[in-house]
Design a protein around this motif. Structure first.
Motif, mmCIF file in Angstrom:
data_model
loop_
_atom_site.group_PDB
_atom_site.id
_atom_site.type_symbol
_atom_site.label_atom_id
_atom_site.label_comp_id
_atom_site.label_asym_id
_atom_site.label_seq_id
_atom_site.Cartn_x
_atom_site.Cartn_y
_atom_site.Cartn_z
ATOM 1 N N GLY A 326 0.784 -1.231 0.000
ATOM 2 C CA GLY A 326 0.000 0.000 0.000
ATOM 3 C C GLY A 326 0.812 1.275 0.000
ATOM 4 N N THR A 327 2.136 1.182 0.058
ATOM 5 C CA THR A 327 2.973 2.387 0.104
ATOM 6 C C THR A 327 4.176 2.222 -0.817
ATOM 7 O OG1 THR A 327 2.344 2.759 2.421
ATOM 8 C CG2 THR A 327 4.278 3.942 1.597
ATOM 9 N N PHE A 328 4.382 3.190 -1.700
ATOM 10 C CA PHE A 328 5.569 3.185 -2.544
ATOM 11 C C PHE A 328 6.804 3.535 -1.714
ATOM 12 C CE2 PHE A 328 2.242 4.217 -5.711
ATOM 13 C CZ PHE A 328 2.564 3.323 -6.723
ATOM 14 N N SER A 329 7.884 2.826 -1.942
ATOM 15 C CA SER A 329 9.156 3.243 -1.363
ATOM 16 C C SER A 329 9.633 4.477 -2.124
ATOM 17 C CB SER A 329 10.192 2.124 -1.481
ATOM 18 O OG SER A 329 10.601 1.965 -2.837
ATOM 19 N N PRO A 330 10.590 5.247 -1.565
ATOM 20 C CA PRO A 330 11.077 6.426 -2.299
ATOM 21 C C PRO A 330 11.571 6.098 -3.704
ATOM 22 C CG PRO A 330 11.805 6.515 -0.032
ATOM 23 C CD PRO A 330 11.156 5.170 -0.203
ATOM 24 N N ALA A 331 12.291 5.011 -3.874
ATOM 25 C CA ALA A 331 12.799 4.647 -5.201
ATOM 26 C C ALA A 331 11.653 4.251 -6.125
ATOM 27 C CB ALA A 331 13.813 3.512 -5.081
ATOM 28 N N GLN A 332 10.700 3.494 -5.599
ATOM 29 C CA GLN A 332 9.545 3.094 -6.413
ATOM 30 C C GLN A 332 8.740 4.303 -6.844
ATOM 31 O OE1 GLN A 332 7.592 0.472 -3.685
ATOM 32 N NE2 GLN A 332 8.861 -1.315 -4.214
ATOM 33 N N ARG A 333 8.544 5.243 -5.924
ATOM 34 C CA ARG A 333 7.779 6.441 -6.248
ATOM 35 C C ARG A 333 8.504 7.281 -7.297
ATOM 36 N NH1 ARG A 333 3.858 10.016 -3.765
ATOM 37 N NH2 ARG A 333 3.499 8.439 -2.167
ATOM 38 N N LEU A 447 24.200 -0.782 -15.311
ATOM 39 C CA LEU A 447 24.143 0.620 -15.714
ATOM 40 C C LEU A 447 23.012 1.371 -15.023
ATOM 41 C CD1 LEU A 447 24.855 0.472 -19.563
ATOM 42 C CD2 LEU A 447 26.454 0.694 -17.646
ATOM 43 N N ALA A 448 22.203 0.669 -14.253
ATOM 44 C CA ALA A 448 21.118 1.299 -13.506
ATOM 45 C C ALA A 448 21.564 1.515 -12.065
ATOM 46 C CB ALA A 448 19.879 0.419 -13.535
ATOM 47 N N PRO A 449 21.143 2.627 -11.444
ATOM 48 C CA PRO A 449 21.453 2.822 -10.027
ATOM 49 C C PRO A 449 20.957 1.631 -9.207
ATOM 50 C CG PRO A 449 20.512 4.814 -10.974
ATOM 51 C CD PRO A 449 20.362 3.746 -11.998
ATOM 52 N N GLU A 450 21.716 1.244 -8.221
ATOM 53 C CA GLU A 450 21.381 0.046 -7.450
ATOM 54 C C GLU A 450 19.994 0.137 -6.820
ATOM 55 O OE1 GLU A 450 23.387 -2.820 -3.999
ATOM 56 O OE2 GLU A 450 24.413 -1.026 -4.720
ATOM 57 N N GLU A 451 19.602 1.335 -6.398
ATOM 58 C CA GLU A 451 18.312 1.488 -5.731
ATOM 59 C C GLU A 451 17.124 1.232 -6.672
ATOM 60 O OE1 GLU A 451 17.754 6.309 -6.424
ATOM 61 O OE2 GLU A 451 17.516 5.448 -4.419
#
Length: 495
Positions: A326-333, A447-451
């Motif tokens: 029910g809540t996006f993490s900062p990276a997901q958001r 090549l993508a940020p780890e987060e």
């Protein structure tokens, strides 16, 4: 010389004449009430009129197709060829082996004749002995008169088709939709005295292109079907959101989500319009993840790409990406809001006068801008550099698909239309397209940020082009990050 091998038989059906005679008697008389013409009949007639004008004086053969074997003696559920359904008005699982023929009729254009296998009467053994067509096995089927009344079309027994298609050839030229029914195409080839690689193939391909292109602009009845499909899909999405906690406790939660959506699709329509993508976690970075074998874990995103198909075979195609807890993490958001901004740009470009490819151009520019801001493009590459179609496109590493496709009786509708009519074609009122940008960062993408690794997001809506701009048919489903979180929370409160 090889000997004929014995055939295995495992059926225990009585075959004696005394039994057959016994089965043919003692049935109460039935009186068929002919139906009123279905609402689709007038629209299908107009579509046939457009096709008639394009092929004056030619015999056009549009088969429904036949039953297809799934395994051994088990068939897939029948679905008529899309061109046949569009021009006849028949949907769902009707009528295997039927053939629609547009017969040249001089100044009148064409007469539409539907050749159908009639049901066997109770005086025949077919109704109890034929497992593919018999009433005892598949249920009662309408008479030719009933189909004629329903569709306001001339119907004739399928047994008359072979002679009818050969009449006056080669004085009358014949075209056939080749991919609908191999047996019908082979018959037409024999009638034309050409093999399957003969010179008539291009004329057949032209017929298929015209029938596919005809579906670019939907009529009123088709638009009503699209609205019904999307509304049913929204209801199914609501059910999925309510089942997220249950799915998260299932060994194969993706299958649970697939089952919940499929339940509603079968209950409110013909079924799903395509294999549902129920992709949790890393699976969301696989564009066509339809195995749906994975678990769903707290803290992950669930990407659900699914659509309900109406009984008339028109399908929705909607995607929402949901935080399981029910809540996006900062990276997901961060990823979600980038995709949402791209979709908003695509939606703004989906208006009459723009071309179809303008929608993708608007959305993908936002994707390129975000990736540039995040430092993910190669050193020295600007947004304009990467948007260069020949020397750039580095941003497509994280969104390799297009932003849109036409939608209707096929999920990827009008697929045979020429580029000039599709990609380069002008958007016109009555067209229905998807707008579906995404971003996908695989777990092993260095090549993508780890987060961001393991995050896949797509947001997709079904859009009707109108005189004023567009109407988001699936706009009743939450799209912003805050609205999606509230959607999931409120579903939890209702449980």
């Amino acid at each position: 010389m090889s000997q004929e091998q014995p055939q295995a038989t495992h059926r225990s059906r009585p075959t004696g004449e005394a039994f057959n005679a016994f089965m043919r008697q003692g049935w109460a008389p039935s009186e068929e009430v002919l139906p009123q013409a279905a609402p689709v009949a007038a629209y299908a007639s107009k579509r046939r009129g457009l096709v008639s004008a394009a092929f004056d004086g030619e015999r056009l053969v549009v088969p429904a197709g036949g039953l297809k074997v799934r395994s051994n003696d088990t068939d897939y559920v029948f679905r008529p060829h899309s061109a046949f359904a569009h021009l006849s008005g028949l949907g769902a699982d009707r009528e295997p082996d039927a053939v629609l023929v547009l017969e040249p009729a001089g100044k009148e254009g064409h007469e539409a004749v539907l050749y159908v296998q009639p049901p066997a009467g109770r005086t025949s053994t077919e109704f109890f002995s034929d497992s593919r067509m018999g009433e005892f096995w598949i249920g009662s089927r309408p008479s030719l008169a009933a189909i004629a009344a329903e569709l306001d079309i001339t119907t004739r027994p399928l047994s008359e088709f072979a002679d009818a298609v050969a009449k006056d050839v080669p004085i009358v030229s014949v075209r056939v939709v080749r991919d609908a029914d191999a047996e019908v195409s082979a018959l037409v080839d024999r009638v034309r005295d050409r093999d399957e690689d003969g010179a008539d193939n291009e004329s057949d391909a032209e017929l298929a292109r015209v029938l596919s292109t005809l579906r670019l602009v939907k009529d009123e009845w088709e638009i009503e079907q699209m609205v019904l499909a999307v509304e049913a899909t929204a209801t199914a999405f609501d059910a999925v959101v309510a089942h997220l906690p249950r799915a998260a406790h299932s060994e194969r939660g993706e299958r649970w989500i697939e089952g919940v959506f499929g339940l509603h699709a079968r209950h409110t329509g013909n079924g799903v319009g395509y294999d549902s993508i129920c992709a949790a976690g890393e699976h969301a970075t696989t564009l066509h993840w339809i195995r749906n074998t994975g678990a769903i874990h707290d803290g992950e995103l669930l990407l659900l790409d699914a659509g309900v198909e109406t009984d008339a075979l028109y399908t929705a195609d909607v995607t929402r990406t949901l935080p399981v807890n029910g809540t996006f993490s900062p990276a997901q958001r961060k990823v979600y809001e980038a995709v949402l901004d791209a979709q908003e740009a695509g939606l703004a470009a989906a208006v009459p006068g723009n071309t179809f490819k303008d929608v993708h151009a608007a959305a993908i520019r936002v994707i390129a801008q975000r990736l540039h801001q995040w430092g993910m493009l190669p050193d020295g590459v600007s947004v304009d550099d990467t948007l260069d179609p020949e020397h750039g496109q580095f941003h497509r590493r994280w969104m390799v698909h297009g932003t849109s496709h036409h939608l209707g009786i096929d999920v990827h509708d009008c697929a045979l239309a020429l580029r000039q009519d599709y990609m380069d074609g002008e958007l016109r009122p009555g067209m229905v397209i998807t707008v579906e940008p995404g971003l996908y960062f695989k777990t092993d993408d260095e090549l993508a940020p780890e987060e961001l690794r393991g995050i896949g997001v797509r947001i997709e809506d079904d859009v009707l082009i109108t005189n004023e701009g567009n109407q988001n048919l699936s706009g009743m489903l939450p799209r912003t990050a805050e609205a999606v979180e509230q959607w999931i929370t409120q579903a939890g409160d209702r449980r």
